[in-house]
Write a protein that holds these residues in place. Sequence first.
Motif, mmCIF file in Angstrom:
data_model
loop_
_atom_site.group_PDB
_atom_site.id
_atom_site.type_symbol
_atom_site.label_atom_id
_atom_site.label_comp_id
_atom_site.label_asym_id
_atom_site.label_seq_id
_atom_site.Cartn_x
_atom_site.Cartn_y
_atom_site.Cartn_z
ATOM 1 N N SER A 81 0.899 -1.080 -0.055
ATOM 2 C CA SER A 81 0.115 -0.135 -0.088
ATOM 3 C C SER A 81 1.078 1.204 0.055
ATOM 4 O O SER A 81 1.967 1.257 0.936
ATOM 5 C CB SER A 81 -0.733 -0.005 1.216
ATOM 6 O OG SER A 81 -1.860 0.992 1.280
ATOM 7 N N TRP A 83 0.580 5.486 0.245
ATOM 8 C CA TRP A 83 -0.499 6.273 0.382
ATOM 9 C C TRP A 83 0.285 7.747 -0.028
ATOM 10 O O TRP A 83 1.586 8.026 0.225
ATOM 11 C CB TRP A 83 -1.114 6.854 1.646
ATOM 12 C CG TRP A 83 -2.175 5.938 1.930
ATOM 13 C CD1 TRP A 83 -2.195 4.693 2.380
ATOM 14 C CD2 TRP A 83 -3.528 6.317 1.721
ATOM 15 N NE1 TRP A 83 -3.544 4.077 2.559
ATOM 16 C CE2 TRP A 83 -4.400 4.971 1.932
ATOM 17 C CE3 TRP A 83 -4.156 7.406 1.189
ATOM 18 C CZ2 TRP A 83 -5.872 4.883 1.811
ATOM 19 C CZ3 TRP A 83 -5.600 7.351 0.912
ATOM 20 C CH2 TRP A 83 -6.352 6.096 1.411
ATOM 21 N N GLU A 88 -4.269 6.491 -2.720
ATOM 22 C CA GLU A 88 -3.528 4.999 -2.355
ATOM 23 C C GLU A 88 -3.565 4.335 -3.862
ATOM 24 O O GLU A 88 -4.324 4.256 -4.485
ATOM 25 C CB GLU A 88 -4.590 4.063 -1.566
ATOM 26 C CG GLU A 88 -3.904 2.925 -1.030
ATOM 27 C CD GLU A 88 -4.634 1.999 -0.160
ATOM 28 O OE1 GLU A 88 -4.121 1.247 0.573
ATOM 29 O OE2 GLU A 88 -5.899 2.316 -0.343
#
Length: 216
Positions: A81, A83, A88
């Motif tokens: 992941s 961000w 995202e």
Amino acid sequence: MGDMQGAAMKWTRLSAWLSLGLAACAQPTAAPSLQKEIAVTETERDEAAIRAEMNYRPVKWPLKFKRHNFGARCYDTLYCSIWYGGMESGDERPSVPSSTYGIDYLDNWNGGMSFDNFPPPAEVTWRSRDGLTHKTDIDVAAIFRDELMLHNVPREEISDVPDGRLRTNPSILLEVNDRTIRIYMRARIPTKRLQIPGNPYSDVRYDLILVKTYNY
């Protein structure tokens, strides 16, 4: 008598039309090579007028940017992941190794999201292939604090542009690959010469520049 005079007038008009037609046919026409040369000259004149109107100038040096595109990819991770700028990217499921795509796996990769310089650091959380969880912040603003476009094109080979301003956003790209993170830049730089001879659309270079590597 009136009919004879009318016929004579019609014949006079017909003769005049025929004379005009023959005269037009007798006018010399430019040879094909001359016609082509004239067309090329007119095209060059039109291009010169357009360039003058748009004030084409050598690029302002060094090349700098105030906005950038961002893109992220994950390879050989169990979870990933990223961000950045409130958006995202990543893979919730295991991602395949980059070797699956061959040595050119990063070809044609560009950033898809556009940002002003600069959002807060990118927050990266992932599990490498060995099952370990990693979390780190990548400070994009610190890496590119000078706001310079990175490229491989010499100044003298860059095309003139309107007002000398290169209106293009470079891509900043973040790759998570197992236990390694790499940061790249890719900027579209117009060139005076064709990069592929004979291809009129190849007057540009879009090199991928490796900027930073982190190992975990």
